[in-house]
Design an enzyme around this catalytic site. Structure first.
Site, PDB file in Angstrom:
ATOM      1  N   PRO A 128       0.772  -1.429   0.081  1.00 35.76           N
ATOM      2  CA  PRO A 128      -0.146   0.102   0.034  1.00 35.76           C
ATOM      3  C   PRO A 128       0.881   1.227  -0.008  1.00 35.76           C
ATOM      4  O   PRO A 128       0.356   2.396  -0.902  1.00 35.76           O
ATOM      5  CB  PRO A 128      -0.791  -0.145   1.177  1.00 35.76           C
ATOM      6  CG  PRO A 128      -1.029  -1.514   1.602  1.00 35.76           C
ATOM      7  CD  PRO A 128       0.121  -2.170   0.975  1.00 35.76           C
ATOM      8  N   GLN A 336     -11.110   8.468 -30.804  1.00 34.68           N
ATOM      9  CA  GLN A 336     -11.617   9.835 -31.525  1.00 34.68           C
ATOM     10  C   GLN A 336     -11.772   9.604 -32.764  1.00 34.68           C
ATOM     11  O   GLN A 336     -12.923  10.156 -33.280  1.00 34.68           O
ATOM     12  CB  GLN A 336     -10.139  10.745 -31.749  1.00 34.68           C
ATOM     13  CG  GLN A 336     -10.545  12.221 -31.940  1.00 34.68           C
ATOM     14  CD  GLN A 336     -10.997  12.946 -30.770  1.00 34.68           C
ATOM     15  OE1 GLN A 336     -11.121  12.507 -29.665  1.00 34.68           O
ATOM     16  NE2 GLN A 336     -11.785  14.187 -31.254  1.00 34.68           N
ATOM     17  N   GLU A 363       4.694  -2.820 -13.451  1.00 36.37           N
ATOM     18  CA  GLU A 363       5.863  -3.418 -13.631  1.00 36.37           C
ATOM     19  C   GLU A 363       6.860  -2.010 -13.960  1.00 36.37           C
ATOM     20  O   GLU A 363       7.681  -2.079 -14.762  1.00 36.37           O
ATOM     21  CB  GLU A 363       5.837  -4.274 -14.815  1.00 36.37           C
ATOM     22  CG  GLU A 363       5.033  -5.672 -14.364  1.00 36.37           C
ATOM     23  CD  GLU A 363       5.516  -6.853 -15.234  1.00 36.37           C
ATOM     24  OE1 GLU A 363       6.532  -7.230 -15.516  1.00 36.37           O
ATOM     25  OE2 GLU A 363       4.683  -7.706 -15.239  1.00 36.37           O
ATOM     26  N   THR A 365       6.099   2.475 -13.523  1.00 38.78           N
ATOM     27  CA  THR A 365       5.547   3.517 -14.385  1.00 38.78           C
ATOM     28  C   THR A 365       6.446   4.020 -15.451  1.00 38.78           C
ATOM     29  O   THR A 365       7.660   3.679 -15.242  1.00 38.78           O
ATOM     30  CB  THR A 365       4.860   4.454 -13.438  1.00 38.78           C
ATOM     31  OG1 THR A 365       6.523   5.042 -12.744  1.00 38.78           O
ATOM     32  CG2 THR A 365       4.062   4.117 -12.118  1.00 38.78           C
TER      33      THR A 365
END
Ligand SMILES: Cc1cc2nc3c(=O)[nH]c(=O)nc-3n(C[C@H](O)[C@H](O)[C@H](O)COP(=O)(O)OP(=O)(O)OC[C@H]3O[C@@H](n4cnc5c(N)ncnc54)[C@H](O)[C@@H]3O)c2cc1C
Length: 380
Positions: A128, A336, A363, A365
């Protein structure tokens, strides 16, 4: 660098493609909606050998090279990115962990079951309060006689619900910080190991993700993976394999989004013309295809280098970074090009857009990949 595929690699890719097109694509939308991974699907995946991709032949695996592995993950991700990450973690972070660091007894005990998919593997590093700063983990595994006693919480454990074993990283010597972390094989069902509720995720919804916690859970000393206090190095070395899988997963999502956008642009008419006749849309398609091509070359290069020469963190991180940013760029453009129809579940680009997002997060950022790359550029 030569990327011409061998007969074996073509066979592996085509097997994965057929499974993805015929079996996974028709059910992917439902798996996303139900947010679950059917046991039957895991069994089928096992029967096709995908859970044994990186396992040595002597233990019943396919002993595939990293490029074959990437090709399979890419193809499966074109249909179901949630199953793809399950296969990727199982192979690159769990089988590889035991192959590279396991004792003879651990290999004999776990590799045959992992290779056949009799058991699924999970990998638990995050907590956490410890994500990118993985060295700050606090879960403890304190040695007492023949056992380690685990206490603490781990978060974001993919496949936790259906994993037979979890590779867990915990502090064996808390006073040493990251240098006091060790890796363990923890069996599902261990007394004192509790599973939290499933996370309600944005994407890859069929892949299970949840917190796990330990309360005086006793794990035999024989389940220590590698040497005591070597865990942090092990965790990072394994991610060098895993990031090729996430890069390949991102490629597959990008390709799927591009294919849908291309098709739609030729069908949808406005102002009496198909969208594909407008240069603004043509240029979007050109940019999407070009970036996918660049990402594919980088992921394949990382896989080939990894196979030939071992640790290649800079190239692996570059490939994961470019492929995951490409997946997000391409999926966004695909939405889009679909206009309002891209924003609803009637078309799959809505799911690809959600699935792509996590490839820039787990894995490591995108910021973490840039840290790895720049550190390598500036070293020595
Ligand atoms: C669906 C899902 C599945 C996952 N599965 C697993 C799993 O199976 N096993 C596992 O161990 N983990 C798993 N993870 C956890 C994942 O690896 C972490 O979420 C990731 O490492 C980021 O950690 P964090 O979420 O705590 O973010 P944080 O580390 O809190 O980062 C928050 C933001 O700050 C940025 N940041 C942090 N430090 C720096 C810095 N020094 N410089 C610049 N920017 C910085 C980050 O890049 C990010 O943008 C999973 C996550 C998700 C969402």
């Amino acid at each position: 660098m030569d990327f011409s595929l061998s007969e074996d690699q073509i066979l592996m890719r085509d097997t994965a493609r057929e499974f993805a097109v015929k079996r996974l694509a028709p059910m992917a939308e439902e798996l996303d909606a139900r947010e679950e991974m059917p046991a039957e699907l895991l069994k089928e995946t096992a029967e096709l050998g995908f859970f044994g991709l990186l396992a040595p032949e002597e233990y019943g695996g396919l002993a595939s090279d990293m490029l074959s592995y990437a090709l399979c993950i890419e193809e499966i991700s074109r249909a179901c990115a949630g199953l793809a990450i399950t296969i990727s973690i199982h192979n690159s972070l769990v089988i590889k962990a035991i192959e590279m660091y396991g004792t003879r007894e651990q290999k004999d005990e776990y590799l045959p079951k992992l290779a056949t998919g009799e058991i699924i593997g999970a990998y638990s590093l995050s907590e956490p309060d410890s994500g990118t700063d993985a060295g700050s983990l606090t879960c403890q595994a304190i040695g007492r006689g023949d056992e380690y006693v685990f206490n603490g919480a781990k978060s974001w454990v993919s496949s936790a619900a259906y994993a037979g074993i979890i590779v867990v990283f915990a502090l064996t010597n808390p006073e040493k910080g990251p240098k006091g972390v060790s890796a363990f094989i923890v069996q599902q069902g261990t007394d004192g190991l509790n599973l939290g509720a499933p996370e309600k995720k944005m994407g890859i919804k069929c892949s299970d993700t949840r917190e796990i916690s330990f309360m005086d859970a006793r794990v035999p000393r024989a389940n220590l993976l590698g040497d005591e206090d070597e865990g942090f190095k092990i965790a990072l070395a394994l991610l060098d394999n895993g990031r090729i899988g996430v890069g390949a997963q991102a490629l597959g999502i990008a390709q799927a989004a591009f294919d849908e956008a291309l098709k739609y642009s030729k069908e949808r008419k406005q102002f009496g013309k198909t969208l594909s006749e407008f240069q603004a849309i043509q240029f979007k398609l050109a940019d999407m295809a070009t970036r996918i091509d660049a990402a594919r070359l980088m992921v394949y290069r990382a896989a080939v280098l990894k196979n030939a020469e071992g640790l290649h963190s800079r190239e692996v991180s570059m490939a994961k970074l470019v492929a995951s940013e490409t997946a997000n760029f391409v999926a966004n453009e695909a939405v889009q090009i679909h206009g309002g129809y891209g924003y609803v579940k009637e078309y799959p680009v809505e799911r690809y857009f959600r699935d792509a997002r996590v490839t820039e997060i787990y894995e490591g950022t995108s910021e973490a990949q840039r840290i790895v790359i720049s550190r390598d550029l500036l070293k020595g």
